[in-house]
Every structure is written in C-alpha cells, then in structure tokens.
Design a protein around this motif. Structure first.
Motif, mmCIF file in Angstrom:
data_model
loop_
_atom_site.group_PDB
_atom_site.id
_atom_site.type_symbol
_atom_site.label_atom_id
_atom_site.label_comp_id
_atom_site.label_asym_id
_atom_site.label_seq_id
_atom_site.Cartn_x
_atom_site.Cartn_y
_atom_site.Cartn_z
ATOM 1 N N ARG A 99 0.846 -1.188 0.000
ATOM 2 C CA ARG A 99 0.000 0.000 0.000
ATOM 3 C C ARG A 99 0.882 1.238 0.000
ATOM 4 O O ARG A 99 2.085 1.148 0.231
ATOM 5 C CB ARG A 99 -0.928 0.006 1.218
ATOM 6 C CG ARG A 99 -0.215 0.043 2.569
ATOM 7 C CD ARG A 99 -1.203 -0.090 3.716
ATOM 8 N NE ARG A 99 -1.905 -1.357 3.661
ATOM 9 C CZ ARG A 99 -2.986 -1.640 4.381
ATOM 10 N NH1 ARG A 99 -3.483 -0.745 5.206
ATOM 11 N NH2 ARG A 99 -3.575 -2.801 4.287
ATOM 12 N N CYS A 100 0.273 2.389 -0.249
ATOM 13 C CA CYS A 100 1.011 3.644 -0.241
ATOM 14 C C CYS A 100 1.807 3.765 1.052
ATOM 15 O O CYS A 100 1.314 3.439 2.139
ATOM 16 C CB CYS A 100 0.043 4.820 -0.375
ATOM 17 S SG CYS A 100 0.808 6.443 -0.123
ATOM 18 N N GLY A 101 3.033 4.260 0.937
ATOM 19 C CA GLY A 101 3.903 4.365 2.096
ATOM 20 C C GLY A 101 3.431 5.336 3.153
ATOM 21 O O GLY A 101 3.938 5.325 4.277
ATOM 22 N N HIS A 102 2.453 6.186 2.824
ATOM 23 C CA HIS A 102 1.959 7.152 3.795
ATOM 24 C C HIS A 102 0.580 6.764 4.329
ATOM 25 O O HIS A 102 -0.132 7.586 4.903
ATOM 26 C CB HIS A 102 1.964 8.559 3.189
ATOM 27 C CG HIS A 102 3.355 9.096 3.013
ATOM 28 N ND1 HIS A 102 3.903 10.064 3.813
ATOM 29 C CD2 HIS A 102 4.345 8.741 2.153
ATOM 30 C CE1 HIS A 102 5.147 10.305 3.442
ATOM 31 N NE2 HIS A 102 5.424 9.512 2.424
ATOM 32 N N LEU A 103 0.205 5.485 4.151
ATOM 33 C CA LEU A 103 -0.983 4.924 4.790
ATOM 34 C C LEU A 103 -0.536 4.028 5.935
ATOM 35 O O LEU A 103 0.572 3.500 5.945
ATOM 36 C CB LEU A 103 -1.786 4.088 3.789
ATOM 37 C CG LEU A 103 -2.447 4.827 2.628
ATOM 38 C CD1 LEU A 103 -3.147 3.831 1.704
ATOM 39 C CD2 LEU A 103 -3.437 5.873 3.130
ATOM 40 N N GLY A 104 -1.422 3.842 6.907
ATOM 41 C CA GLY A 104 -1.121 2.964 8.023
ATOM 42 C C GLY A 104 -1.363 1.505 7.662
ATOM 43 O O GLY A 104 -1.872 1.179 6.589
ATOM 44 N N GLY A 105 -0.989 0.605 8.578
ATOM 45 C CA GLY A 105 -1.267 -0.813 8.410
ATOM 46 C C GLY A 105 -0.346 -1.544 7.474
ATOM 47 O O GLY A 105 -0.663 -2.638 7.002
ATOM 48 N N GLU B 136 3.403 15.833 0.338
ATOM 49 C CA GLU B 136 2.755 16.878 1.125
ATOM 50 C C GLU B 136 1.572 16.312 1.913
ATOM 51 O O GLU B 136 0.825 15.477 1.411
ATOM 52 C CB GLU B 136 2.271 18.010 0.212
ATOM 53 C CG GLU B 136 3.393 18.789 -0.464
ATOM 54 C CD GLU B 136 3.926 18.101 -1.701
ATOM 55 O OE1 GLU B 136 4.883 18.635 -2.304
ATOM 56 O OE2 GLU B 136 3.396 17.033 -2.065
ATOM 57 N N ASN B 137 1.434 16.776 3.157
ATOM 58 C CA ASN B 137 0.334 16.383 4.034
ATOM 59 C C ASN B 137 0.373 14.896 4.402
ATOM 60 O O ASN B 137 -0.641 14.324 4.783
ATOM 61 C CB ASN B 137 -1.023 16.732 3.399
ATOM 62 C CG ASN B 137 -1.100 18.181 2.975
ATOM 63 O OD1 ASN B 137 -0.696 19.073 3.716
ATOM 64 N ND2 ASN B 137 -1.589 18.434 1.774
ATOM 65 N N GLY B 138 1.542 14.288 4.253
ATOM 66 C CA GLY B 138 1.725 12.902 4.665
ATOM 67 C C GLY B 138 2.519 12.837 5.961
ATOM 68 O O GLY B 138 2.437 13.728 6.811
ATOM 69 N N ALA B 139 3.339 11.797 6.110
ATOM 70 C CA ALA B 139 4.098 11.605 7.344
ATOM 71 C C ALA B 139 5.282 12.548 7.463
ATOM 72 O O ALA B 139 5.746 12.839 8.567
ATOM 73 C CB ALA B 139 4.590 10.153 7.412
ATOM 74 N N THR B 140 5.787 13.034 6.327
ATOM 75 C CA THR B 140 7.007 13.835 6.317
ATOM 76 C C THR B 140 6.689 15.326 6.312
ATOM 77 O O THR B 140 5.810 15.765 5.565
ATOM 78 C CB THR B 140 7.843 13.472 5.071
ATOM 79 O OG1 THR B 140 8.112 12.067 5.087
ATOM 80 C CG2 THR B 140 9.161 14.231 5.046
#
Length: 307
Positions: free
Chosen positions: A131-137, A225-229
């Motif tokens: 999954r996308c690296g900026h999603l949980g799980g 942008e607006n992710g974990a970083t």
C-alpha cells in the motif's frame, strides 16, 4: 547535452547514465511527480531535468484505483515507457513497488524497465499486497527476503550491461522503528543498491541521521505533502543531507482541485470558465505539435502546414 563516443560520432548519454552523472555532480536532484503523459510534458516545458513517475498517481490515473497493489508490472512498465520516451534526454525515476514477485520477477522488472528507457527505479520491502507508504497498516517482509530482491535487481542490471539506478526503499520505519530501517538500508546498499530510500521520515533528526549512517550511499527524500514527512524544500533537503528529492503529489493534487472546480462550474452554470488563452493549439503545442510538424516537413510533407 552530455555525450559519449560511439563509432567516432557523438551520441547522447543514456538516461540512466545521465542520472548517475547528476548524482555525482549535482548538490541535489529534484524530480517532480508526473502521473501521465500530459503532466510529464508540462514538467518538461517548465524545464526540470529529471522526472519521477509516481506509483500512486499511476494507479489513480491509469486504473482509477487506490495505491493498494492493484497496478501490475505491465501497468507500471507501460506507463513508464510512455513517459520516459517523451523526451529521452531527461531521466525518469519510476516506482517499481515490490518488484512484483520473487527474484525472477524482480530480474524481469529490471529488464523491462531498462528496455523501456527508465533511468532509475525503487524497490521496497513491503509484502506483495502493498500500500502507499503514507498509509497505516503496512507490513514488511523479512530483511533477508528484501536483500534477495535487491540482489536479484543488481544481478539483472549487470547481466544487461545497464546503468539503471537501483533505489532500495524500506517502509520499516513505521512497522519496526528507525534502527531496523537502517539495518535494512545498509544491507541493501551492501547488496549493491545505488541509492537508499527511507519512507515516511517524520522529523529532521531522522533525516540527518539516515543520511549520516548511510553515507556515502546517496539517500532519497519522498516529499509527500500532508503525509508523514514535514514539508521541506529542495534547499532544506540538501542541507539535511539528501541527494534526491521527489514530489509525487506535485501534479495530481492540483489537478484534482482544478478539474473538480471546472466540473462543478459546468454543473452549476453550464460554462467551464477556462481561460481563453488555452486553445486547442496550445494544448497540442504542449504535447509535441511543433516536433510532429518538423518531422512531417523534413519528410517532404505539408500535412500540418495550416495547423
């Protein structure tokens, strides 16, 4: 344009070789995210000398799906080949997800991306249903399996005589912590990866430390942008120690707002409100009208003379 000697004549450097040259000579390589041919053409028009094909953007634009592993090798390779060949002197870095299988599939991925003209690609340590690296799980594979992916990629590159840049990405920061992520990136570099990629960096301390601990291996920053970083500029990324910065959402996020607003205006007022300067000819000029006309004229034609 940088050249090499081929049979006594000068030929353009391969995109992968140019990317390696950039890594050696530039303070930092800046690659805006492109998700289709049009966004790539716009990035080229603006004058970027490196592009990044986002996997999330490819899934969204090509398949209309979330970045949850829907895109196959064929989906990604086909998309990357189209973008890479719009302007072959500009290197394209492309997402290659997990490599799409075991060592043989990873080797096949390298071969297909190489033959498609891709300059660099990143392979990650998530499970196949990624999954996308900026999603949980997220879930990651054991480190030895990750190393086998990178080893297969490096062996394939060598067998092809290719310069394609192999970027090892770990998502272990969110699942197992910083120390484990560093272990994985060091192991990938030892296996021959050219660049390290720590996904989901959350603060400056992590950023500086990953660049320090991985040196002299270059490190890539994924600026979502607006992710974990946090939002960092290329100048800030360079100061932190990164060698490449990619902006995956740079095209697709503003495209959503602009397209949605125009569709709403049609629904509400019956008019698009599109700027009068954006004519059909302008669109076609952005995507290669002048080049197509020149080829036709050089071949003795006049098909586009009155366009």
């Amino acid at each position: 344009m940088s050249t090499n000697e081929t049979n006594g004549t000068k030929a353009p450097l391969a995109p992968a070789t140019r990317l390696r040259q950039f890594l050696a000579e530039k303070d930092i390589v800046v690659a805006p995210g492109v998700y289709d041919g049009f966004s790539a053409r716009i990035a080229l028009e603006v004058g970027f000398d490196c592009l990044y094909m986002t996997g999330a953007g490819t899934s969204a634009s090509k398949l209309g799906q979330a970045d949850l592993g829907f895109a196959t090798l064929n989906d990604m390779r086909e998309h990357a080949e189209m973008i890479a060949n719009l302007e072959t002197s500009t290197p394209l870095i492309a997402d290659a997800d997990t490599g799409y299988g075991g060592p043989n599939m990873v080797a096949r991925t390298i071969a297909q991306y190489h033959r498609s003209g891709v300059a660099g690609l990143h392979i990650e340590d998530q499970i196949q249903t990624k999954r996308c690296g900026h999603l949980g799980g997220k879930q990651v594979i054991p480190v030895d399996v990750f190393v086998s992916r990178i080893t297969a990629a490096v062996a394939s590159r060598k067998a092809l005589g290719s310069d394609i840049v192999i970027i090892a990405r770990t998502d272990a920061l969110q699942t197992d912590g910083f120390d484990e992520a560093i272990v994985r990136l060091k192991a990938a570099a030892q296996a021959g990866a050219d660049v390290a990629f720590l996904e989901g960096v959350t603060n400056e301390d992590e950023a500086r430390e990953v660049c320090r601990l991985l040196a002299p291996t270059p490190v890539l920053l994924n600026m979502v942008e607006n992710g974990a970083t946090p939002s960092w500029t290329p100048e800030k990324a360079k100061e932190l120690g990164f060698k490449i910065i990619i902006f995956p959402f740079a095209a697709i996020a503003p495209a959503y707002d602009a397209i949605r607003n125009t569709y709403r205006q049609i629904k509400e007022s019956g008019s698009t409100g599109i700027d009068t300067g954006f004519t059909p000819k302008k669109l076609f000029t952005i995507v290669g009208l002048k080049e197509a006309t020149a080829i036709d004229v050089a071949a003795g034609g006049d098909l586009y003379e009155k366009v």
